[in-house]
Design a protein around this motif. Structure first.
Motif, PDB file in Angstrom:
ATOM      1  N   ASP A   1      -1.751 -10.725  -1.302  1.00  0.00           N
ATOM      2  CA  ASP A   1      -0.774 -10.145  -0.376  1.00  0.00           C
ATOM      3  C   ASP A   1      -1.119 -10.578   1.046  1.00  0.00           C
ATOM      4  OD1 ASP A   1       1.017  -8.637   1.055  1.00  0.00           O
ATOM      5  OD2 ASP A   1       0.361  -6.690   0.305  1.00  0.00           O
TER       6      ASP A   1
ATOM      7  N   SER B   1      -3.615  -7.129 -10.309  1.00  0.00           N
ATOM      8  CA  SER B   1      -4.203  -7.743  -9.115  1.00  0.00           C
ATOM      9  C   SER B   1      -3.196  -8.723  -8.550  1.00  0.00           C
ATOM     10  CB  SER B   1      -5.525  -8.437  -9.448  1.00  0.00           C
ATOM     11  OG  SER B   1      -5.336  -9.446 -10.419  1.00  0.00           O
TER      12      SER B   1
ATOM     13  N   ILE C   1      -8.907  -0.103   2.016  1.00  0.00           N
ATOM     14  CA  ILE C   1      -8.108  -1.177   2.598  1.00  0.00           C
ATOM     15  C   ILE C   1      -8.932  -1.896   3.663  1.00  0.00           C
ATOM     16  CG2 ILE C   1      -5.907  -1.772   3.675  1.00  0.00           C
ATOM     17  CD1 ILE C   1      -5.701  -0.397   0.904  1.00  0.00           C
TER      18      ILE C   1
ATOM     19  N   CYS D   1      -6.050  -8.241  -3.786  1.00  0.00           N
ATOM     20  CA  CYS D   1      -5.814  -6.814  -3.992  1.00  0.00           C
ATOM     21  C   CYS D   1      -5.937  -6.487  -5.479  1.00  0.00           C
ATOM     22  CB  CYS D   1      -4.415  -6.412  -3.510  1.00  0.00           C
ATOM     23  SG  CYS D   1      -3.929  -7.255  -1.980  1.00  0.00           S
TER      24      CYS D   1
ATOM     25  N   VAL E   1       0.845  -1.196   0.000  1.00  0.00           N
ATOM     26  CA  VAL E   1       0.000   0.000   0.000  1.00  0.00           C
ATOM     27  C   VAL E   1       0.882   1.249   0.000  1.00  0.00           C
ATOM     28  CG1 VAL E   1      -1.833   1.258   1.193  1.00  0.00           C
ATOM     29  CG2 VAL E   1      -1.820  -1.243   1.228  1.00  0.00           C
TER      30      VAL E   1
ATOM     31  N   ASN F   1      -4.774 -11.412   1.575  1.00  0.00           N
ATOM     32  CA  ASN F   1      -5.703 -10.441   0.996  1.00  0.00           C
ATOM     33  C   ASN F   1      -5.667 -10.540  -0.522  1.00  0.00           C
ATOM     34  OD1 ASN F   1      -6.407  -8.460   3.435  1.00  0.00           O
ATOM     35  ND2 ASN F   1      -4.252  -8.974   3.559  1.00  0.00           N
TER      36      ASN F   1
ATOM     37  N   TYR G   1      -8.139  -3.586  -1.109  1.00  0.00           N
ATOM     38  CA  TYR G   1      -7.730  -4.799  -0.394  1.00  0.00           C
ATOM     39  C   TYR G   1      -8.963  -5.412   0.254  1.00  0.00           C
ATOM     40  CZ  TYR G   1      -2.548  -4.676  -0.336  1.00  0.00           C
ATOM     41  OH  TYR G   1      -1.208  -4.749  -0.667  1.00  0.00           O
TER      42      TYR G   1
END
Length: 658
Positions: free
Chosen positions: A650, A647, A465, A655, A392, A653, A497
């Protein structure tokens, strides 16, 4: 000529008055108040209520000039009041002379509008009892003791070797005995402050022990000084750092402290000067307490003929008034916990909610299992959110200097200061989290993620997020993405996220599962654990390579067939285990997080609780829809004008960059 001007001015004033009266009638209609066409003994005073800064004393004085008043009813938080006169003639006199007149209430000036009503009705609310374990003792210290205690706090001294003093954004704080650390909401038990507790506190504490308010002498004191308009977010005092009983002595001006139960019950408690508040048991662990930042409180009016109000007697049919806040200093005494806390395993909610079948069901589910929960756990939640996620940060650092960034669902604001060259603003549904942002000096406001009060195409970038997974229907998740896109200018980018159903990806387990397997490698069976949900990666965590849309998702791919619910009811997830449904409730144990090796995690307290060592640990349940691989991209491309740039997965997650 002068007479003509006066006539014209009089006509204009009457025209303005008619418009204002019409507006006041519209307000009353929205409030469900029916006015009467003929004179009666009762009137509703629009614009003359506690909700817009009018005190009982000022309004009562001007009303009594018109005749003998039988009753004056001022509902809390409402911009109107009801008055009933002894005679209809007095009511007519008030209607004729006070309509359109200005009333000065301190620095506040309001214009009164009076209308007749056939009867005075106000919704009767049963008085909510004090939380279990809460005790308020008025006049616990004498005025002389109050003066000695206040004089013992030398705010001019900043010798942190003796005491620890901090100037927070909304109050100033001084610690004695042990420093309370706001960066991790804990104390360093091995580093006591040399000064100890002030000597003038000892007689007061000895009286607390004698009277049975606490069974052991406290060894930690936090002194908070609140100026008018200042407050503190709803919170539960750290469980792992302190023993059960907490003593809070209020000195100086009185204030109202609000206690909120996880089921939504709200109990406002008036804390007079020189009063002692004792919190233990359920009031200590289950209910949050906080002080709303404002300059006036609604309190019971002083009536020498009635007994003193000592609790939450703030119902609509009580004699209420406004109390202007002054400087209040609180002395909070606690006993440091030197042994590990023992917490209970996660219980299920009393009645498991069903998966929503309509918009109304969805909003109710999210209100109870998302909005109320984050307000209740805001302080603890914030303490577990220290380190921004590296990917991020990379996205934020890639934005051009001067770019406008909106963080929708900003939480405690940890991303708002990552790139100081951005014009960053955050919003969150939780007012308690937004207040934490404000205390940290960030620009943030309260807003629903489905309706953000920013202009269309006003942002260069948006981030969302760990937010969209809290929306409980496909339509509402799509609406959340659509709102992000609305805020973006053409060419703008958004980063999203969401929690992933797949906690093992490319043969790598996320930290969420690794945390459980430190003692039992390879074991993925459910265990009792009181930690929070998916953990945020730390600086050395292995990051997966960003993938373009065509590498891991193609439109038309079907999602894995995952059982959502059993008999329509949401199940409670066992923390630190693989997900077996997409729609579920994830427990949050309201205790203090701590930092271990640079990671952010909750404390691992799996032993059975001992009533002698601690009270019950409150458990809140948050609703989640965990996303399968490709589901986030499939959601995003349904919004016109959107291109999924990349995409990736992570640390548990999914993302996407739009």
């Amino acid at each position: 000529m002068e007479q003509s001007v006066a006539v014209r001015r009089s006509k204009e004033e009457k025209k303005v008055l008619r418009k204002q009266l019409k507006a006041s009638h519209t307000l009353l209609k929205h409030e469900g108040i029916s006015t009467a066409p003929q004179p009666t003994k009762s009137l509703v005073v629009a614009n003359g209520g506690l909700g817009n800064g009018v005190g009982r004393e000022e309004l009562s004085t001007v009303l009594k000039e018109m005749g003998e008043v039988e009753t004056l009813l001022m509902p809390p938080q409402k911009p109107y009041a009801f008055v009933t006169y002894r005679s209809e003639e007095s009511a007519q006199r008030a209607h004729a002379h006070l309509n359109g007149q200005k009333l000065q209430c301190g620095e506040n000036s309001v214009t009164l509008y009076l209308s007749y009503v056939d009867s005075v009705t106000c919704e009767e609310k049963n008085s909510v009892p004090l939380p279990e374990g809460l005790l308020l003792v008025e006049d616990f210290v004498s005025p002389e003791e109050e003066a000695l205690l206040l004089a013992a706090i030398d705010w001019s001294s900043t010798n942190d070797d003796v005491t620890a003093q901090k100037a927070l954004k909304h109050r100033r704080v001084k610690h004695f005995g042990f420093e309370f650390r706001y960066d991790n909401n804990n104390v360093d038990k091995d580093k006591p402050l040399p000064a100890g507790l002030p000597e003038d506190c000892l007689p007061v504490l000895e009286r607390c022990v004698r009277n049975g308010h606490i069974n052991i002498m406290p060894d930690q004191l936090t002194v908070n000084q609140y100026e008018s308009g200042q407050g503190i977010p709803p919170h539960v005092d750290t469980h792992s750092a302190f023993e059960d009983t907490i003593l809070s002595l209020s000195l100086g001006a009185k204030t109202v402290m609000e206690f909120r139960h996880p089921d939504g019950r709200l109990v406002p408690v008036v804390l007079p000067g020189r009063s002692l508040l004792v919190m233990k048991g359920e009031s200590r662990y289950l209910w949050t307490h906080g002080i709303t930042p404002r300059k006036f409180d609604v309190v019971p009016a002083c009536d020498p003929e009635s007994p003193a109000h000592t609790t939450s007697d703030l119902g609509p049919n009580r004699n209420l008034t406004l109390s202007k806040r002054g400087t209040r200093t609180s002395f909070t005494f606690r006993k440091i916990r030197h042994e590990l806390c023992r917490c209970a395993p996660s219980p299920s909610p009393p009645s498991a909610p069903s998966i929503p079948s309509c918009h109304a069901d969805a909003t109710r589910l999210e209100e109870e299992y998302v909005h109320r929960v984050y307000d209740a756990i805001a302080s603890h939640f914030s303490s577990t959110r220290h380190s921004p996620w590296p990917r991020v940060c990379h996205f934020l650092s890639s934005l051009s200097p001067g770019s406008v960034l909106a963080d929708v669902g900003c939480g405690n604001g940890k991303y708002l200061g990552v790139n100081p060259e951005l014009i960053a603003v955050g919003c969150d549904r939780s007012s308690a989290l937004v207040q934490i942002c404000a205390e940290r000096g960030f620009q943030a406001f309260v807003s629903d993620a489905l309706s953000v009060p920013l202009r269309t195409a006003s942002c260069d970038a948006c981030i969302s997020i760990a937010v969209i997974h809290h929306f409980s229907t496909q339509e509402r998740r799509l609406a959340a993405v659509r709102e992000l896109v609305r805020l973006l200018r053409p060419g703008g980018r958004a980063l999203i996220y969401v929690w992933a159903f797949e906690q093992e990806y490319n043969k790598q387990r996320s930290k969420y599962l690794k945390e459980q397997n430190k003692e039992h490698p390879g074991n993925l069976s459910p265990i009792n654990d009181t930690s929070d949900g998916i953990q945020e990666p730390h600086g050395k965590a292995r990051m997966h390579t960003s993938r373009h849309l065509e590498d891991n998702y193609r439109p038309g791919d079907s999602m894995q067939d995952v059982s959502k619910v059993i008999d329509g009811k949401l199940s409670v997830h066992t923390n630190r285990t693989a997900f077996n449904t997409q729609d579920l409730l994830v427990p949050w144990h309201l205790k203090e997080g701590k930092r271990q090796g640079g990671e952010e995690s909750g404390e691992n307290c799996n032993r059975d609780p001992s009533p002698s060592e601690s009270g019950p640990v409150p458990v809140f349940h948050r609703y989640y829809h965990v996303f399968q691989q490709g589901e986030l991209e499939q959601l995003c491309v349904q919004v016109p004008g959107v291109k999924v740039q990349s995409s990736y997965h992570d640390q548990g997650n999914w993302c996407a960059v739009l």
